[in-house]
Design an enzyme around this catalytic site. Sequence first.
Site, PDB file in Angstrom:
ATOM      1  N   GLY A  52       0.851  -1.199   0.000  1.00  0.00           N
ATOM      2  CA  GLY A  52       0.000   0.000   0.000  1.00  0.00           C
ATOM      3  C   GLY A  52       0.881   1.240   0.000  1.00  0.00           C
ATOM      4  O   GLY A  52       1.492   1.563  -1.022  1.00  0.00           O
ATOM      5  N   SER A 119       6.863  -4.265  -2.073  1.00  0.00           N
ATOM      6  CA  SER A 119       6.370  -2.943  -2.468  1.00  0.00           C
ATOM      7  C   SER A 119       6.470  -2.011  -1.257  1.00  0.00           C
ATOM      8  O   SER A 119       7.558  -1.872  -0.699  1.00  0.00           O
ATOM      9  CB  SER A 119       4.949  -3.063  -3.021  1.00  0.00           C
ATOM     10  OG  SER A 119       4.565  -1.902  -3.705  1.00  0.00           O
ATOM     11  N   TRP A 120       5.367  -1.370  -0.839  1.00  0.00           N
ATOM     12  CA  TRP A 120       5.439  -0.575   0.391  1.00  0.00           C
ATOM     13  C   TRP A 120       5.878  -1.448   1.567  1.00  0.00           C
ATOM     14  O   TRP A 120       6.562  -0.974   2.481  1.00  0.00           O
ATOM     15  CB  TRP A 120       4.090   0.070   0.695  1.00  0.00           C
ATOM     16  CG  TRP A 120       3.969   0.528   2.122  1.00  0.00           C
ATOM     17  CD1 TRP A 120       3.270  -0.078   3.122  1.00  0.00           C
ATOM     18  CD2 TRP A 120       4.607   1.667   2.736  1.00  0.00           C
ATOM     19  NE1 TRP A 120       3.416   0.610   4.317  1.00  0.00           N
ATOM     20  CE2 TRP A 120       4.237   1.679   4.096  1.00  0.00           C
ATOM     21  CE3 TRP A 120       5.457   2.668   2.251  1.00  0.00           C
ATOM     22  CZ2 TRP A 120       4.682   2.666   4.982  1.00  0.00           C
ATOM     23  CZ3 TRP A 120       5.905   3.643   3.136  1.00  0.00           C
ATOM     24  CH2 TRP A 120       5.506   3.643   4.482  1.00  0.00           C
ATOM     25  N   ASP A 288       8.557  -5.084 -13.766  1.00  0.00           N
ATOM     26  CA  ASP A 288       7.802  -4.357 -12.742  1.00  0.00           C
ATOM     27  C   ASP A 288       7.744  -2.880 -13.123  1.00  0.00           C
ATOM     28  O   ASP A 288       8.777  -2.204 -13.165  1.00  0.00           O
ATOM     29  CB  ASP A 288       8.497  -4.533 -11.393  1.00  0.00           C
ATOM     30  CG  ASP A 288       7.686  -3.997 -10.219  1.00  0.00           C
ATOM     31  OD1 ASP A 288       6.831  -3.124 -10.436  1.00  0.00           O
ATOM     32  OD2 ASP A 288       7.936  -4.443  -9.087  1.00  0.00           O
ATOM     33  N   HIS A 316       5.014  -6.858 -11.064  1.00  0.00           N
ATOM     34  CA  HIS A 316       5.136  -6.359  -9.699  1.00  0.00           C
ATOM     35  C   HIS A 316       4.578  -7.300  -8.645  1.00  0.00           C
ATOM     36  O   HIS A 316       5.109  -7.380  -7.544  1.00  0.00           O
ATOM     37  CB  HIS A 316       4.409  -5.007  -9.603  1.00  0.00           C
ATOM     38  CG  HIS A 316       4.435  -4.383  -8.249  1.00  0.00           C
ATOM     39  ND1 HIS A 316       5.605  -3.931  -7.662  1.00  0.00           N
ATOM     40  CD2 HIS A 316       3.439  -4.127  -7.362  1.00  0.00           C
ATOM     41  CE1 HIS A 316       5.326  -3.409  -6.471  1.00  0.00           C
ATOM     42  NE2 HIS A 316       4.024  -3.527  -6.259  1.00  0.00           N
TER      43      HIS A 316
END
Length: 335
Positions: A52, A119-120, A288, A316
Site C-alpha cells: 500500500g 512494495s510498500w 515491474d 510487480h
Amino acid sequence: MSRTGGKTFADVVYPCIPPRETGMLKVTDIHTLYWEVSGLATGEPVVVLHGGPGGGTDPDYRRYFNPEKYNIVMLDQRGCGKSTPHAELQDNNTQALVGDIETLRKHLEIEKWFVFGGSWGSTLSLIYAIHHPDRVKALILRGIFMCRRSELLWFYQVTFCINTDNVNFGQSHPLWVTTNPVLEVSILLRNSSLTGKSCICKILICFCSSSVRESAAREWCLWEMSTSKLIPDTKYLDKADNLEFAAAFSRIECHYFVNHIFVEEGFILKKAQILKDIPIFIVQGRYDVVCPMKSAWELHTALPHSKLTVVADAGHSMGEVGIAEKLVEVTDQLA
C-alpha cells in the site's frame, strides 16, 4: 532468472491455512490494530508487512511459508483491513507504523523475527530494520520501493504518460486520458501542496461527499491494480470495486505519498550500512512498472551482501507465479 513452465500459483505456494489466533491491539487512543498468527507456535517467527500503504493483509500471504516450520505473524497497519478506525489518517505515519511493529513483537513475546515485505511492505521492512536491526534475523523483500521522489513521479507521471501514448497497462476505459487524475498527482508531488479543485489527492484526503470520494478512491485503486501484473488480472481489477478496500488503500497511499512518507529524501540508502550484517534477499520482477528494477539494483549495490534474484517473466505482484516461487524458495531455505 525464472521460467515458470506452466505452473500455477497454487503449485508453488503452500496450501491455505486458517489463523491459529487473532486479536486486536490498541496502540493509541485512536488506533487499534488487527493481528493474527498462523502455522507452528514454536516455529521460526516471521512478520509479514503488507503493501500500500493501506493495502491490508490477505489470507494468501500465509501461503509463502511452510506452516510446519514457521510462526507466521500478520497485522493490518493503521487505518486498513480490520484495524480501526477505517481509513483514518490522524497519527498515521511511517514512524508510528515502525512503533506498532515493535509493540506487536513485544506483545507476542518474540525476541527476533524474519521480516517479509513487498512494495510498500519492502519500504517499511527496511525502515523497521534500520531502526531495530537487533530484532531482524533476515529481510525477505519483493518489488523494492524506497519511496523516493523519482520513484513516485515514475509511477504517477511517467507510466501515466506512457499509458496515454497507447501503451495500455490494463485499463479498460479511457478515464485516465480524459480526466488526468494521476497526472494531477504528479503536479501535487512537484508542488508539495494540495492545489486544484479537481485534484484526486485533495478529494481523497479532505472532506467531501461520499460519492465523490468513492469515485476518486476507485480510480486511484484501479490504476495500481491494472499495473501490478505483467498479464492483466481481472481479480486484481475487481479490487477497485470493493469500496471499503479502495477507500483505505487510496486515501492512505495518497496521505503517505504527498507527505513523502514522513522521512527525508533517500532515507533508506543513506542509512543502508546499518543493515550490513542482516541477511537480505530481494526478489524482483524484470517487468515491474510499479517499482522498477532500478531501485532493487541500487539497494543491492548499496548492500552487496544482499542476494538479488530477477524473475524474467514477471511484473510487480507477489501473486505472479515466478515471484511466488522464488519467495517460497527463500523462506524454505531460511527455515
